[in-house]
Design an enzyme around this catalytic site. Structure first.
Site, short mmCIF file in Angstrom:
data_model
loop_
_atom_site.label_atom_id
_atom_site.label_comp_id
_atom_site.label_asym_id
_atom_site.label_seq_id
_atom_site.Cartn_x
_atom_site.Cartn_y
_atom_site.Cartn_z
N LYS A 208 0.84 -1.21 0.00
CA LYS A 208 0.00 0.00 0.00
C LYS A 208 0.87 1.25 0.00
CE LYS A 208 -3.56 0.11 2.76
NZ LYS A 208 -4.40 0.30 3.99
N GLU A 214 10.34 -6.06 3.23
CA GLU A 214 10.47 -7.35 2.55
C GLU A 214 10.00 -7.26 1.10
OE1 GLU A 214 9.48 -8.28 6.92
OE2 GLU A 214 8.89 -6.81 5.41
N GLY A 278 -4.66 -5.11 6.02
CA GLY A 278 -4.01 -6.08 5.14
C GLY A 278 -4.63 -7.45 5.20
N ARG A 279 -4.95 -7.92 6.40
CA ARG A 279 -5.50 -9.28 6.54
C ARG A 279 -6.95 -9.38 6.10
NH1 ARG A 279 -4.39 -6.77 11.18
NH2 ARG A 279 -5.93 -6.51 12.84
N GLU A 364 -3.55 -11.99 14.53
CA GLU A 364 -3.15 -10.59 14.40
C GLU A 364 -4.30 -9.68 14.85
OE1 GLU A 364 -0.18 -9.17 11.30
OE2 GLU A 364 -2.03 -8.30 10.52
N HIS A 395 -2.72 -38.50 10.44
CA HIS A 395 -1.50 -39.28 10.63
C HIS A 395 -0.38 -38.44 11.23
CE1 HIS A 395 -2.93 -42.86 8.41
NE2 HIS A 395 -3.68 -41.96 7.80
N LYS A 519 9.83 -4.95 13.45
CA LYS A 519 10.26 -4.29 12.21
C LYS A 519 11.27 -3.18 12.50
CE LYS A 519 5.94 -4.81 9.56
NZ LYS A 519 4.86 -4.04 8.90
#
Length: 556
Positions: A208, A214, A278-279, A364, A395, A519
């Site tokens: 944004k 990153e 964001g999420r 979050e 399993h 960060k």
């Protein structure tokens, strides 16, 4: 803005506390005594059928949970969210991910701006670009059509798109695929690009602010990979690097100056708004990779599924409101029965990234220790969400759920019709698969008694390890098939579950300040990692020791 209600001071909370004291769940007995239990606790929400009957609840518990919703003003807060009020208090923002999927003929004016018109303007731009790529009208710098879309983002700019792409792969256009780069670990970018042809690759940089460490690091690395590859093959002969970037890079961002400085044409930058976390953004321009590879029509169906669940949540009484009831059940388990984790177990390989997506959405959002007014909470908030697809999980970790000492509520998700109706000889593989789905929730709920073990004819071999207590709670979620609409419904379901829990706990589910400290420290520490002794000496002894070890062993 209303002041958060302290849930522990409500009469419903006191009722639930009293019920939970000495609470002795007995699913076998409850089902035997109540022929209506399944019908009373099974609900429809859009295309989803949700069976909550195997949860550790009685009518008394459910009644008190519904009462709790009213006493913490869930309806008022929900209406405020849908209306665009600034319920994200710490950032003074509206929370309008639900506006991203409103139909074009709807209208929602917030701060004098019709946000629905804004949303659909961006969507039309995304769709127009997607159609150019899909038709072959948009080509790379050498004139070849696009075959691979590489999305570079992190957090919500990655987890949502990659989950949805994996879930809806059967809808992808033939000859067109997507890859996703998120981790700053160079392995991610290296592995995702090593076998791609730069001439047929389109890169989406999703950030944004166009400042995410990153994402921008990976974007620069991939830009150099693409340009170097074109130059080495001679494909750039007679063309410039700038032309190549403009034909092979687009952006999802509102920082048009930074987008242009990177080399991307601002006309090919698709934005979203500060009222979209964001999420919660997969159904915004962040889903551009999906619109390109799956198609605008598929993306429209995806959005319609979100909206269908939004309407169910917005209009349905709490007694039949699936997201609200599931959120309230999670409060019951977390605050009254001592559960710490929650398993999500999709019986669909296409949903193999869904638990990871929910980890960000839920943890979050609700991993908070203060209310939205900044007061420390005196009760547990949040859960650890985790899971894997069945039958793989059976399993791996189901042993702990079945016979461990911890209470682990679990959501099982399955579909009546598979994407691949394969057979093993005459045996229908999907029938075998769903046989496991049905068996697991039955085994968790009802277990196996010593008498049942003896009845199998192995009386002399009966040992405690072969006995299953049962009373392990689960919710079963089913739909006819995993369609784009159904996927949208599932995502919105968990969005509203998360919202419900946040309101009960009085926390701001829409900020994420806990992400920021790491960060900041990473930026401060990086010079030490690069060998700056002055910065290194300012660190605590453990951090100094770890960085020193790295410096001693790094080969350059």
């Amino acid at each position: 803005m209303t002041t958060p209600v302290n849930p522990t001071e409500t009469s419903a909370w006191k009722e639930l506390s009293a019920i939970s004291s000495g609470f002795a769940p007995d699913l076998r007995g409850w089902f035997a005594q109540d022929e209506q239990r399944t019908s009373d606790l099974t609900f429809d929400a859009a295309d989803l059928r949700v069976d909550m009957s195997k949860n550790l609840v009685t009518k008394e518990v459910m009644a008190s949970l519904v009462k709790l919703a009213d006493e913490v003003n869930l309806r008022e807060r929900m209406d405020a969210m849908f209306a665009g009020e600034r319920i994200n208090v710490t950032e003074n923002r509206s929370v309008l991910h639900t506006a991203l999927r409103l139909p074009k003929d709807a209208s929602l004016v917030v701060d004098g701006q019709d946000v629905v018109a804004d949303v659909h303007e961006v969507l039309e731009n995304v769709y127009a670009f997607a159609r150019k790529v899909r038709s072959g009208e948009w080509v790379g710098v050498t004139g070849k059509p696009i075959e691979t879309v590489v999305n570079i983002g992190i957090g919500g700019s990655d987890l949502g798109p990659v989950m949805a792409y994996e879930a809806l792969k059967p809808y992808a256009k033939e000859g067109l695929s997507a890859r996703y780069i998120s981790n700053i670990d160079p392995t991610d970018a290296g592995e995702k690009t090593k076998d791609l042809d730069p001439e047929t690759t389109l890169v989406i940089v999703a950030s944004k602010t166009f400042t995410t460490l990153e994402t921008l690091t990976n974007a620069r690395v991939v830009r150099e990979w693409l340009l170097s590859g074109l130059e080495e093959s001679g494909a750039l002969e007679g063309k410039t690097r700038e032309e190549a970037v403009r034909k092979h890079f687009i952006a999802v961002s509102t920082a048009l100056d930074k987008v242009e400085a990177f080399g991307i044409d601002p006309k090919n930058a698709f934005g979203f708004w500060d009222w979209v976390g964001g999420r919660y953004s997969v159904d915004s321009a962040v889903g551009t990779s999906l619109a390109i590879v799956l198609g605008p029509e598929v993306f429209e169906d995806f959005l319609a599924g979100f909206h269908a669940m939004d309407e169910h949540f917005r209009t349905t009484p709490w007694e039949e409101n699936v997201p609200a009831l599931m959120g309230l059940l999670n409060v019951w388990y977390t605050n009254f029965l001592g559960a710490h984790t929650h398993a999500v177990l999709p019986y669909s390989q296409f949903l193999h990234r869904f638990p990871a997506y929910l980890q960000q959405l839920t943890m979050e959002s609700n991993g908070k220790r203060v209310t939205w007014e900044g007061e420390a909470v005196s009760y547990q908030t949040g859960e650890v969400f985790w899971g894997e697809p069945g039958t793989n999980g059976q399993h791996a970790f189901y042993q702990l759920i079945h016979q461990g000492t911890r209470l682990i509520p679990a959501d099982f998700i399955a579909f009546a019709n598979p994407a691949w109706p394969l057979k093993d000889g005459e045996a229908d593989m999907h029938e075998l698969f769903l046989g496991n789905f049905f068996a697991q929730t039955k085994a968790l709920a009802f277990g196996k008694t010593e008498a049942e073990v003896r009845a199998e004819g192995t009386a002399e071999a009966v040992v405690p390890a072969r006995i299953f207590e049962g009373n392990k709670p689960s919710t079963s979620i089913m739909a006819p098939a995993l369609t784009p609409s159904v996927l949208g419904q599932l995502i919105a379901l968990y969005e509203h579950i998360t919202f419900t829990q946040g309101i009960v706990w009085g926390i701001d589910s829409f900020d994420q300040w806990g992400v920021e400290l790491g960060k900041v420290l990473a930026i401060e520490l990086t010079p030490a990692v690069a060998g700056d002794r002055e910065v290194l000496e300012k660190q605590d002894q453990s951090t100094q020791s770890l960085i020193s070890y790295y410096l001693e062993h790094r080969e350059k």
